[in-house]
Each structure stands twice: as structure tokens, then as C-alpha cells.
Design a protein around this motif. Structure first.
Motif, PDB file in Angstrom:
ATOM      1  N   ARG A  33       0.669  -1.060  -0.063  1.00 52.58           N
ATOM      2  CA  ARG A  33      -0.204   0.082  -0.103  1.00 52.58           C
ATOM      3  C   ARG A  33       0.975   1.206   0.134  1.00 52.58           C
ATOM      4  O   ARG A  33       1.875   1.134   0.320  1.00 52.58           O
ATOM      5  CB  ARG A  33      -0.878  -0.070   1.295  1.00 52.58           C
ATOM      6  CG  ARG A  33      -1.725  -1.390   1.243  1.00 52.58           C
ATOM      7  CD  ARG A  33      -2.925  -1.139   1.852  1.00 52.58           C
ATOM      8  NE  ARG A  33      -3.918  -2.295   1.732  1.00 52.58           N
ATOM      9  CZ  ARG A  33      -4.796  -2.609   0.812  1.00 52.58           C
ATOM     10  NH1 ARG A  33      -4.896  -1.675  -0.347  1.00 52.58           N
ATOM     11  NH2 ARG A  33      -5.525  -3.576   0.608  1.00 52.58           N
ATOM     12  N   SER A  34       0.225   2.265  -0.408  1.00 50.79           N
ATOM     13  CA  SER A  34       1.121   3.646  -0.463  1.00 50.79           C
ATOM     14  C   SER A  34       1.810   4.004   1.033  1.00 50.79           C
ATOM     15  O   SER A  34       2.673   4.820   1.119  1.00 50.79           O
ATOM     16  CB  SER A  34       0.196   4.880  -0.874  1.00 50.79           C
ATOM     17  OG  SER A  34      -1.034   4.789  -0.348  1.00 50.79           O
ATOM     18  N   THR A  35       0.935   3.324   1.965  1.00 48.17           N
ATOM     19  CA  THR A  35       1.581   3.685   3.385  1.00 48.17           C
ATOM     20  C   THR A  35       2.753   2.947   3.597  1.00 48.17           C
ATOM     21  O   THR A  35       3.442   3.145   4.758  1.00 48.17           O
ATOM     22  CB  THR A  35       0.401   3.339   4.503  1.00 48.17           C
ATOM     23  OG1 THR A  35       0.209   2.025   4.347  1.00 48.17           O
ATOM     24  CG2 THR A  35      -0.756   4.112   4.211  1.00 48.17           C
ATOM     25  N   GLY A  36       3.231   1.913   2.927  1.00 48.35           N
ATOM     26  CA  GLY A  36       3.964   0.736   3.203  1.00 48.35           C
ATOM     27  C   GLY A  36       3.731  -0.086   3.632  1.00 48.35           C
ATOM     28  O   GLY A  36       4.389  -1.160   3.771  1.00 48.35           O
ATOM     29  N   PRO A  63      -3.569  -5.297 -12.411  1.00 44.50           N
ATOM     30  CA  PRO A  63      -3.535  -3.743 -12.990  1.00 44.50           C
ATOM     31  C   PRO A  63      -2.998  -2.701 -12.010  1.00 44.50           C
ATOM     32  O   PRO A  63      -3.338  -2.839 -10.903  1.00 44.50           O
ATOM     33  CB  PRO A  63      -4.875  -3.597 -13.841  1.00 44.50           C
ATOM     34  CG  PRO A  63      -5.503  -4.800 -13.835  1.00 44.50           C
ATOM     35  CD  PRO A  63      -4.984  -5.506 -12.741  1.00 44.50           C
ATOM     36  N   GLU A  64      -2.553  -1.694 -12.425  1.00 46.36           N
ATOM     37  CA  GLU A  64      -2.028  -0.591 -11.822  1.00 46.36           C
ATOM     38  C   GLU A  64      -3.092  -0.256 -10.796  1.00 46.36           C
ATOM     39  O   GLU A  64      -4.075  -0.180 -11.378  1.00 46.36           O
ATOM     40  CB  GLU A  64      -1.368   0.365 -12.509  1.00 46.36           C
ATOM     41  CG  GLU A  64       0.060   0.141 -12.756  1.00 46.36           C
ATOM     42  CD  GLU A  64       0.480   1.322 -13.565  1.00 46.36           C
ATOM     43  OE1 GLU A  64       0.684   2.479 -13.112  1.00 46.36           O
ATOM     44  OE2 GLU A  64       1.638   1.174 -14.384  1.00 46.36           O
ATOM     45  N   HIS A  65      -3.005   0.414  -9.674  1.00 47.08           N
ATOM     46  CA  HIS A  65      -4.104   0.736  -8.828  1.00 47.08           C
ATOM     47  C   HIS A  65      -3.495   1.765  -8.046  1.00 47.08           C
ATOM     48  O   HIS A  65      -2.399   1.974  -7.791  1.00 47.08           O
ATOM     49  CB  HIS A  65      -4.403  -0.565  -7.860  1.00 47.08           C
ATOM     50  CG  HIS A  65      -5.786  -0.135  -7.068  1.00 47.08           C
ATOM     51  ND1 HIS A  65      -5.870   0.740  -5.958  1.00 47.08           N
ATOM     52  CD2 HIS A  65      -6.997  -0.760  -7.204  1.00 47.08           C
ATOM     53  CE1 HIS A  65      -7.054   0.684  -5.531  1.00 47.08           C
ATOM     54  NE2 HIS A  65      -7.876  -0.033  -6.247  1.00 47.08           N
ATOM     55  N   GLN A  66      -4.450   2.763  -7.645  1.00 49.30           N
ATOM     56  CA  GLN A  66      -4.026   4.079  -6.921  1.00 49.30           C
ATOM     57  C   GLN A  66      -3.514   3.787  -5.495  1.00 49.30           C
ATOM     58  O   GLN A  66      -2.717   4.386  -4.940  1.00 49.30           O
ATOM     59  CB  GLN A  66      -5.255   5.155  -6.870  1.00 49.30           C
ATOM     60  CG  GLN A  66      -5.623   5.671  -8.248  1.00 49.30           C
ATOM     61  CD  GLN A  66      -6.917   6.688  -8.024  1.00 49.30           C
ATOM     62  OE1 GLN A  66      -7.339   6.804  -6.960  1.00 49.30           O
ATOM     63  NE2 GLN A  66      -7.350   7.039  -9.188  1.00 49.30           N
ATOM     64  N   GLU A  67      -4.149   3.004  -5.035  1.00 54.41           N
ATOM     65  CA  GLU A  67      -3.778   2.640  -3.430  1.00 54.41           C
ATOM     66  C   GLU A  67      -2.823   1.668  -2.998  1.00 54.41           C
ATOM     67  O   GLU A  67      -2.292   1.576  -1.985  1.00 54.41           O
ATOM     68  CB  GLU A  67      -5.155   2.064  -2.747  1.00 54.41           C
ATOM     69  CG  GLU A  67      -6.271   3.345  -2.700  1.00 54.41           C
ATOM     70  CD  GLU A  67      -7.439   2.947  -2.069  1.00 54.41           C
ATOM     71  OE1 GLU A  67      -7.400   2.003  -1.696  1.00 54.41           O
ATOM     72  OE2 GLU A  67      -8.309   3.312  -2.394  1.00 54.41           O
TER      73      GLU A  67
END
Length: 114
Positions: A33-36, A63-67
Motif C-alpha cells: 500500500r502507499s502507506t508502506g 493492473p495498476e491501482h491508486q492505493e
């Protein structure tokens, strides 16, 4: 575009050692996740099974995901390297199918990856 590669064609490009490594140890998908934070996604799987003359290669793609992003990992470094090489080869030898509205593509998942 849909990318398609045959399992036999892909397996024929891997070395004997790579094929053995893919049969020996499972790989697993992890979400980062974007939080690591890292969490498992699904269950571990063997990237190669079936008989030698009719191999079933499983390559996992999200597929690529925003989160989050994903990664495929193995506790066996040789299996990890073989999986990464299989993905690289698949990208080099795959066929591109440009589907348009109304098109139909039938894929046998036991014979190819898409």
C-alpha cells in the motif's frame, strides 16, 4: 490490448534449472500500500505444474491501482529469479490482440497466459 503467450512456448524458453525452481517452491502475491503496509493477496501458488510436455504456467498480474502495487515473491531465491525471468520472457514473446467493441477472444487458461 490483451497480451497472450502460450505455456509451451514460454516453458521452452526457460532453462531446466528455472523450470525445476518453479516446480519446487511456491510464489505468493503481496500488496504494498502507499502507506508502506504489506499484506498477502490470495494464496501461494506454484508457477509451474502439469506434465513436462504440457506445462501449465501461472503468471499473476494485477493492473495498476491508486492505493497499492503488487509484487510476486518466494522464500526460495532461485524460484523468485525464475519467476521474474518467466515474466520477462512472456513480455518479449507474447502476441498482442487489439480487441474492439463486439470482438470476442476465447482463451484456454490451461494452455496460455493473458
Amino acid at each position: 490490448k490483451t497480451l497472450v503467450v502460450g505455456n509451451r512456448q514460454l516453458a521452452s524458453r526457460l532453462t531446466r534449472e528455472e523450470l525445476e525452481a518453479l516446480r519446487r517452491s511456491p510464489v505468493r502475491t503481496e500488496c504494498v500500500r502507499s502507506t508502506g503496509e504489506v499484506s498477502p493477496y490470495g494464496v501461494p501458488f506454484y508457477a509451474l505444474d502439469g506434465p513436462e510436455d504440457d506445462p501449465k504456467v501461472t503468471l499473476f498480474y494485477i493492473p495498476e491501482h491508486q492505493e497499492f502495487t503488487h509484487r510476486i515473491v518466494s522464500d526460495d531465491l532461485e524460484t523468485q529469479a525464475a519467476y521474474d525471468r518467466a515474466v520477462e520472457i512472456a513480455g518479449e514473446i507474447c502476441d498482442e490482440v487489439d480487441l474492439q467493441a463486439g470482438d470476442l477472444l476465447v482463451i484456454n487458461n490451461a494452455r496460455c497466459n493473458h
